[in-house]
Design a protein around this motif. Sequence first.
Motif, short mmCIF file in Angstrom:
data_model
loop_
_atom_site.label_atom_id
_atom_site.label_comp_id
_atom_site.label_asym_id
_atom_site.label_seq_id
_atom_site.Cartn_x
_atom_site.Cartn_y
_atom_site.Cartn_z
N GLU A 1 54.35 37.10 52.65
CA GLU A 1 54.60 37.93 51.66
C GLU A 1 55.47 38.81 51.68
O GLU A 1 55.47 39.78 52.79
CB GLU A 1 53.18 38.49 51.07
CG GLU A 1 52.18 37.29 50.60
CD GLU A 1 50.76 37.58 50.57
OE1 GLU A 1 50.59 38.55 51.52
OE2 GLU A 1 50.06 36.86 50.04
N TRP B 1 43.41 43.79 42.54
CA TRP B 1 44.08 42.54 42.73
C TRP B 1 43.59 41.71 43.99
O TRP B 1 43.04 42.31 44.85
CB TRP B 1 45.74 42.71 43.15
CG TRP B 1 46.09 43.07 44.35
CD1 TRP B 1 46.16 44.51 44.75
CD2 TRP B 1 46.51 42.40 45.53
NE1 TRP B 1 46.27 44.48 46.06
CE2 TRP B 1 46.32 43.00 46.51
CE3 TRP B 1 46.48 40.98 45.65
CZ2 TRP B 1 46.81 42.81 48.09
CZ3 TRP B 1 46.93 40.49 46.99
CH2 TRP B 1 47.12 41.23 48.04
N ARG C 1 43.46 37.53 45.82
CA ARG C 1 43.64 36.30 46.00
C ARG C 1 42.66 35.33 45.48
O ARG C 1 41.54 35.37 46.06
CB ARG C 1 44.21 35.81 47.47
CG ARG C 1 45.34 36.63 48.04
CD ARG C 1 45.73 36.41 49.48
NE ARG C 1 46.89 37.08 50.15
CZ ARG C 1 46.84 38.28 50.44
NH1 ARG C 1 45.84 39.13 50.45
NH2 ARG C 1 47.90 38.70 50.83
N ASP C 2 42.86 34.37 44.63
CA ASP C 2 42.06 33.45 44.19
C ASP C 2 40.58 34.08 43.70
O ASP C 2 39.53 33.50 44.23
CB ASP C 2 42.01 32.41 45.27
CG ASP C 2 41.24 31.15 44.74
OD1 ASP C 2 41.41 30.77 43.49
OD2 ASP C 2 40.67 30.26 45.43
N ASN C 3 40.58 35.09 43.03
CA ASN C 3 39.37 35.81 42.54
C ASN C 3 39.84 36.03 40.95
O ASN C 3 40.56 36.84 40.59
CB ASN C 3 39.26 36.95 43.31
CG ASN C 3 38.02 37.75 42.99
OD1 ASN C 3 37.52 37.33 41.90
ND2 ASN C 3 37.57 38.64 44.03
N ARG D 1 45.58 38.54 39.77
CA ARG D 1 45.15 37.53 40.70
C ARG D 1 46.34 36.80 41.41
O ARG D 1 47.31 36.54 40.47
CB ARG D 1 44.56 36.42 39.86
CG ARG D 1 44.02 35.01 40.59
CD ARG D 1 43.29 34.22 39.65
NE ARG D 1 42.70 32.76 40.54
CZ ARG D 1 43.51 31.76 39.87
NH1 ARG D 1 44.39 31.64 38.86
NH2 ARG D 1 43.26 30.66 40.60
N VAL D 2 46.22 36.51 42.62
CA VAL D 2 47.14 35.67 43.49
C VAL D 2 46.70 34.35 43.55
O VAL D 2 45.60 34.11 44.37
CB VAL D 2 47.53 36.29 44.59
CG1 VAL D 2 48.65 35.45 45.52
CG2 VAL D 2 48.20 37.78 44.47
N LEU E 1 46.16 30.24 44.55
CA LEU E 1 46.38 29.39 45.71
C LEU E 1 47.65 28.66 45.66
O LEU E 1 47.91 28.09 44.39
CB LEU E 1 45.34 28.50 46.22
CG LEU E 1 43.90 29.10 46.49
CD1 LEU E 1 43.01 27.89 46.63
CD2 LEU E 1 44.11 29.86 47.85
N ARG F 1 54.55 30.89 45.36
CA ARG F 1 53.72 32.06 45.35
C ARG F 1 54.32 32.87 44.07
O ARG F 1 55.18 33.09 43.54
CB ARG F 1 54.30 33.08 46.63
CG ARG F 1 53.25 34.35 46.51
CD ARG F 1 53.34 34.98 47.79
NE ARG F 1 52.71 34.35 48.79
CZ ARG F 1 53.19 33.90 49.92
NH1 ARG F 1 54.57 33.99 50.45
NH2 ARG F 1 52.36 33.38 50.99
N VAL G 1 52.23 35.92 40.82
CA VAL G 1 51.42 36.81 40.78
C VAL G 1 50.88 36.45 39.03
O VAL G 1 51.57 36.37 38.29
CB VAL G 1 51.88 38.40 40.70
CG1 VAL G 1 50.77 39.32 40.29
CG2 VAL G 1 52.11 38.53 42.21
N GLU H 1 43.82 44.98 49.15
CA GLU H 1 43.43 43.61 48.14
C GLU H 1 41.90 43.78 48.14
O GLU H 1 41.13 44.20 48.72
CB GLU H 1 43.48 42.27 49.27
CG GLU H 1 42.87 41.25 48.40
CD GLU H 1 43.10 39.80 49.29
OE1 GLU H 1 42.74 38.78 48.91
OE2 GLU H 1 43.84 40.00 50.40
#
Length: 448
Positions: A280, A324, A326-328, A334-335, A337, A343, A345, A380
């Motif tokens: 990233e 923020w 990942r995958d939540n 949320r970022v 998968l 990639r 946002v 995160e």
Amino acid sequence: MSDWINTLPDPAQAYLEGRRLDEVECIVADLPGIARGKAVPASKFARQQHFHLPDSIFYQTITGDWGEEGFIERDMILRPDMTTATAAPWTGDWTLQVIHDAFDRDGSPIPFAPRNVLRRVVEMYHERGMKPVVAPEMEFFLVARNLDPAKEIEPMMGRSGRPAAARQAYSMTAVDEFGPVIDDIYDFAEAQGFEIDGITQEGGAGQLEINLRHGSPVKLADEVFFFKRLIREAALKHDCFATFMAKPIEDEPGSSMHVHHSILDARTGENLFSDKDGSETEMFYHFIGGLQKHLPDAIAVLAPYVNSYRRYVKDHAAPINLAWARDNRTTGIRVPLAPPEARRVENRLAGMDCNPYLGIAASLACGLLGIMNQETPDGEFKGDAYAGEADIPRVLGTALDMFDNATDLHDLLGPDFARVYSIVKRAEYEEFLQVISPWEREHLLLNV
């Protein structure tokens, strides 16, 4: 006439093949996202290069009233963007819709026309060598016809006759409950040349989600604008309503317009959120930092009505904060998968009741401010974000106060837009405050 028809986008030409075009709807989105304009005979449209509407359409509230500030009803010049020409397949004759852009007499874009606001923000990315890409998700409810505002909204009855049968998230059986309506949505979308990435059943009774393919912000906002009308017309064919209210039914989840963002290098087309090794980039984190810092100031645009704030309820599928992860799906940012080249946002705060041009513009503006100012995001988030406290305003009045003070956001969206938007939304809020609700009559009448 035939030469003009031959210049239309391919789906419009296919729709008219072997048929005679009767009418053209010349439309522009107002602040709520309602289509305003004129319907003209095709022969007249072929001869005209523009038409006029008063700029007062942008001062009108959702109830049909007007913002309080006095204004002169100047005529705008509306010019067609022929790349948007598309079918209106629900009409009784052969009709096209064409989105128009609004200019003043000097040829300058009207600063509070929503499509112009989005164009302004996108151009600021282009000036910096960046190309923003978005992918909206549209949630909505199919509900029973409701002719009495005093009556609660009820889910549409599907094939089984049981509303609870349509409350199974991601269930294909639940989707099948509304098969005839969905079939018409597909048919209308095909006639208009729109590509649907998928339709799923959401968590509410009669609640569906349509995902659109990623692309240019203006093009995707045009599609959401068209889709709202398309879906309403498909529902009416089957004696029900489609509603994009943020929270139409008391004990059901609300409807959002999640927006996925990525940024490409305008020259190479590479995703600027990913480094060559797949990691990233700093820009990725700055974009998230911008969302975290500036989205509270933009909530009045993403959640434009008093009803919008009924969606932000803990454990009810809508975010309440700006964490923020990942995958939540409990976080506001949320970022998903995805491989490095895809990639992105996801901003999960916007309601489906927002104007798509303005909602996407505000979200992009917050991210751009983060990039420009090199904002650093919080770390995160891990766990259930609903366990935390709310980071966003909970009522429209507070949201408008924050929006009015956000001069850095106004610089991107346009100061004239910010002024007119605040005037109209405050007028709507004042109208709402004059209404006495059933809750007040039930609990206050004899108890206070």
